[in-house]
Write an enzyme that holds these catalytic residues in place. Structure first.
Site, PDB file in Angstrom:
ATOM      1  N   GLU A  31       0.773  -1.229  -0.061  1.00 35.08           N
ATOM      2  CA  GLU A  31      -0.041  -0.255   0.144  1.00 35.08           C
ATOM      3  C   GLU A  31       0.872   1.171   0.139  1.00 35.08           C
ATOM      4  O   GLU A  31       0.653   2.047   0.859  1.00 35.08           O
ATOM      5  CB  GLU A  31      -0.939   0.055   1.180  1.00 35.08           C
ATOM      6  CG  GLU A  31      -2.021  -1.188   1.164  1.00 35.08           C
ATOM      7  CD  GLU A  31      -3.195  -1.195   2.230  1.00 35.08           C
ATOM      8  OE1 GLU A  31      -2.677  -0.659   3.371  1.00 35.08           O
ATOM      9  OE2 GLU A  31      -4.212  -1.665   1.992  1.00 35.08           O
ATOM     10  N   ASP A  91      -8.358  -8.705   5.384  1.00 30.68           N
ATOM     11  CA  ASP A  91      -7.852  -7.605   5.988  1.00 30.68           C
ATOM     12  C   ASP A  91      -8.963  -7.249   7.202  1.00 30.68           C
ATOM     13  O   ASP A  91      -9.758  -6.370   7.034  1.00 30.68           O
ATOM     14  CB  ASP A  91      -7.984  -6.377   4.927  1.00 30.68           C
ATOM     15  CG  ASP A  91      -7.589  -5.159   5.647  1.00 30.68           C
ATOM     16  OD1 ASP A  91      -7.057  -4.918   6.654  1.00 30.68           O
ATOM     17  OD2 ASP A  91      -7.634  -3.911   4.995  1.00 30.68           O
ATOM     18  N   GLU A 132     -12.430  -1.180  12.485  1.00 32.71           N
ATOM     19  CA  GLU A 132     -12.245  -0.688  11.195  1.00 32.71           C
ATOM     20  C   GLU A 132     -13.368  -1.250  10.517  1.00 32.71           C
ATOM     21  O   GLU A 132     -14.228  -0.256   9.871  1.00 32.71           O
ATOM     22  CB  GLU A 132     -11.002  -0.858  10.610  1.00 32.71           C
ATOM     23  CG  GLU A 132     -10.873  -0.334   9.182  1.00 32.71           C
ATOM     24  CD  GLU A 132      -9.785  -0.739   8.298  1.00 32.71           C
ATOM     25  OE1 GLU A 132      -8.599  -1.014   9.111  1.00 32.71           O
ATOM     26  OE2 GLU A 132      -9.581  -0.246   7.173  1.00 32.71           O
TER      27      GLU A 132
HETATM   28  C1  GCU Z   1      -6.077  -1.688   6.263  1.00 27.14           C
HETATM   29  C2  GCU Z   1      -6.290  -0.437   6.631  1.00 27.14           C
HETATM   30  C3  GCU Z   1      -5.176   0.596   6.538  1.00 27.14           C
HETATM   31  C4  GCU Z   1      -4.017  -0.145   6.975  1.00 27.14           C
HETATM   32  C5  GCU Z   1      -3.741  -1.469   6.532  1.00 27.14           C
HETATM   33  C6  GCU Z   1      -2.665  -2.196   7.063  1.00 27.14           C
HETATM   34  O1  GCU Z   1      -6.051  -1.907   5.006  1.00 27.14           O
HETATM   35  O2  GCU Z   1      -7.545   0.054   6.011  1.00 27.14           O
HETATM   36  O3  GCU Z   1      -5.461   1.701   7.292  1.00 27.14           O
HETATM   37  O4  GCU Z   1      -2.705   0.633   6.683  1.00 27.14           O
HETATM   38  O5  GCU Z   1      -4.955  -2.450   6.800  1.00 27.14           O
HETATM   39  O6  GCU Z   1      -2.720  -2.868   7.816  1.00 27.14           O
HETATM   40  O7  GCU Z   1      -1.501  -1.910   6.792  1.00 27.14           O
END
Ligand code: GCU
Length: 691
Positions: A308, A380, A408
């Site tokens: 990400e 997730d 979340e």
């Molecule tokens: C989820 C979450 C993110 C976080 C990611 C992670 O996707 O939405 O905010 O950064 O997990 O665990 O790295």
């Protein structure tokens, strides 16, 4: 002055039962506490506060054994205190795992003594909190004998603080507790946070968000970093952290940092962060030396790499072993550890298959001081997922189980959702039904293994944004300490400490807690294995709160013919990543657990389940049932009006109003979505809807 925030489960209200209070007063009004180390200041402070509240009068804290009383409390190691040495089995205490303790009764020169003993300061801290929990829960202490040691050596909280922004990623509890600019000044709230963590046995905190960088643009459209957590490795910030680290240390909590894999370039000015470049290795080694000079008990680094938008070894044609090992080598001389996250996806069409594919072949190649931190499920933190196939299948690697404390995907602390039953399901899962001792909970007993709970309390009065969500922080710590604990036991402890002992209140709150998770699963997933149908949105943090099923064809697999994903031998083979017994179980829709059915199988809308209902009717029914359940829970909560404190009552009542409303929105969006694809009306006439 009373702080303007909640004391959560550390309320220490006076014991009203006279006989019980008299017994507590006899053994606890006088406390003789070792003064051998600075850390034990935390013990004295907690006893003063806790006993003062519970006994209804301040305890007397002694520097030597009191003689004129008919009972007293002694807290210390056998080596420091003769009284303690006389009352405990010294060898047993010496053999306890780090953090372990004994609470027992004995006698000293004709006087009854209640003893809390351990061989380390942190054990004494945990033992003290345990004693106060016994009192808070109105347990008898006249003849007590407790021996406790943590099941896992590492019990971390991953506090996703965004330094310099005053926010916590996925925090849902207001702004940040930590203010990195004003450090080394310490706030009272840091101490109270440390107390909450220590009281449930959490022994490490990663202060900052795993996302240590997010590029963005400001209002003038200039390039800027939205997140700059990577800066904490700069010398000026490391220097600021020392006071906070010492405060946490007093509560047995070790400080860790999330680091950016590109730090050698971003901070060190090198022209690469290639893990195989000797200059890069040297930079990390020197950075580690610098940190340990400042914080001698520093725990180590948490790394989100190649995920990400975070940089990682892939940027340099290297792999996760190279990446994790270069950091581990730097920390190794100081006893530090790298927690390297397995949450990596992007190169596979379905993210479920990627983690096992990426990490399992690397088993045995990581250095001893690397822990691979794996989320409980392959997607997730969904309301329910299968357990990640990585567990049990990397025997030569230290593994950490990552759970999400914060809600979340479970209503973001507007909805009540108790995660302990979900975590128990994960911990009790047998990773190889044909093996022995292969439950997830049995995988975390070696050095370097344990759990990491994601979730950062915030400045909100309640700490967690929803008073009932405090139970998730509490329950996480208790399970990390002892995964054998039953959900009911944890809930009971938490409810009594938080809401008191009125039997009707205890029963009502307990029932509500236990029924929240199934309700959330039903209205936000339909209950048979769909997930990730949340609206995403444009902001850097995806919304993940409102429904948006149509955004995720890759997750729902919805077509006119059916719904679900073929993650089986006919499909992408995810099920085959598990050992045979599980692979077979999941591969056949007839044997696949119903609650995961559509995760593993794309099935016709009118496919009949074992109870005779079709897939689509089951989805309709569950979505409706979830909302009805949320409504029922709200009614249950309303019966508590006047029975519990007004602040908690009102806050949760209002949250339930929003939950019921929002659950209805979820139900309508999902059932419309199912109808739009299937064209099959609800037998009960609820879909298609008239409006
Ligand atoms: C989820 C979450 C993110 C976080 C990611 C992670 O996707 O939405 O905010 O950064 O997990 O665990 O790295």
């Amino acid at each position: 002055m009373q702080p303007d925030y909640d004391d959560c489960w550390l309320r220490y209200r006076e014991v009203r039962d006279e006989a019980l209070r008299a017994s507590y007063r006899r053994l606890c009004s006088h406390a003789y506490v070792s003064e051998q180390s600075r850390e034990l200041g935390a013990v004295r402070e907690e006893l003063r506060r806790g006993l003062g509240g519970l006994l209804g009068r301040d305890p007397h804290l002694w520097q030597h054994p009191p003689r004129t009383t008919d009972g007293f409390l002694a807290v210390g190691t056998p080596a420091d205190m003769d009284v303690v040495a006389q009352c405990v089995d010294e060898e047993r205490v010496a053999d306890l795992a780090e953090g372990g303790y004994v609470i027992t009764t004995g006698e000293w020169e004709g006087t009854d003594v209640l003893v809390v003993s351990a061989s380390s300061d942190s054990g004494l801290v945990y033992g003290t909190f345990h004693l106060l929990r016994l009192l808070s829960n109105h347990e008898p202490i006249e003849d007590v004998h407790v021996v406790e040691e943590p099941a896992s050596p590492d019990r971390l909280i991953n506090h996703w603080d965004n330094p310099f922004r005053g926010s916590v990623e996925r925090g849902y509890a207001g702004q940040s507790v930590f203010d990195f600019e004003t450090l080394p000044d310490l706030r009272e709230r840091y101490r109270d946070y440390a107390r909450l963590l220590a009281s449930v046995g959490i022994n490490g905190i990663v202060l900052n968000n795993v996302n240590t960088q997010i590029p963005g643009r400001d209002s003038a459209n200039e390039a800027m970093d939205v997140l700059e957590g990577w800066r904490l490795l700069e010398t000026r910030y490391l220097e600021k952290l020392t006071g906070l680290a010492s405060l946490l240390r007093r509560y047995g909590t070790t400080t860790y940092l999330s680091v950016n894999f590109g730090a050698p370039e971003k901070i060190g000015g090198l022209d690469t962060s290639d893990p195989n470049d000797p200059e890069v290795a040297q930079w990390w080694a020197e950075k580690a030396d610098e940190i340990y000079d400042l914080i001698p008990d520093f725990g180590g680094f948490l790394v989100k790499a190649d995920s990400e938008g975070q940089p990682g070894p892939y940027n340099y044609d290297a792999d996760h072993v190279d990446g994790a090992n270069v950091l581990a080598e730097a920390l190794e001389p100081h006893g530090g550890r790298v927690w390297w996250r397995a949450f990596v996806y992007g190169s596979h069409k379905d993210r479920a298959v990627q983690q096992y594919d990426t990490f399992e072949p690397l088993d045995g190649e990581f250095r001893d001081n690397v822990t691979i931190q794996v989320k409980n499920g392959p997607i997730d933190f969904q309301p329910r997922e299968p357990v990640s196939p990585v567990f049990g299948q990397m025997p030569e690697t230290e593994l950490g189980l990552e759970l999400q404390i914060t809600g979340e995907y479970t209503g973001q602390h507007v909805h009540a959702c108790y995660h302990v039953p979900m975590w128990k399901e994960v911990l009790e899962f047998d990773t190889d039904p044909e093996g022995h001792g292969t439950k997830v909970k049995d995988l975390f007993t070696d050095e370097g293994t344990g759990m990491a709970g994601v979730g950062g309390p915030g400045e909100d009065r309640s700490w967690t944004g929803h008073y009932l969500a405090q139970a998730n922080l509490y329950g996480y710590g208790r399970l990390a300490w002892d995964p054998d604990l039953e959900t009911e036991a944890i809930t009971d402890e938490w409810v009594r400490q938080t809401f008191g002992h009125d039997p009707d209140v205890v029963e009502t709150v307990t029932d509500i807690m236990h029924d929240t998770w199934p309700a959330v699963i039903d209205y936000s997933t339909g209950g048979i294995g769909l997930m990730h149908m949340m609206y995403n949105g444009e902001a850097y943090l995806e919304n993940h709160y409102d429904p948006g099923p149509e955004e995720w064809p890759g997750y729902t697999g919805a077509t006119e013919d059916g719904i679900g994903k073929d993650r089986n031998s006919e499909g992408n083979g995810y099920a085959q990543q598990y050992p045979d017994a599980l692979a077979d179980l999941y591969d056949d829709p007839e044997s696949c657990p119903k609650e995961l059915l559509l995760f593993f199988h794309h099935l016709p809308w009118d496919y009949e389940l074992s109870d005779g209902r079709t897939v689509v009717q089951t989805l309709y029914d569950n979505c409706h049932a979830g909302v009805e359940e949320a409504r029922r829970l709200r009614e249950e909560w309303r019966t508590l009006e006047g029975e519990i404190d007004e602040e908690r009552y009102r806050h949760v009542a209002e949250r339930f109003d929003e939950q019921v409303e929002h659950a209805g929105i979820w139900r309508d969006r999902l059932t419309d979505f199912f109808y739009d694809y299937s064209g099959i009306a609800d037998e009960k006439g609820r879909v298609p809807r008239e409006d």
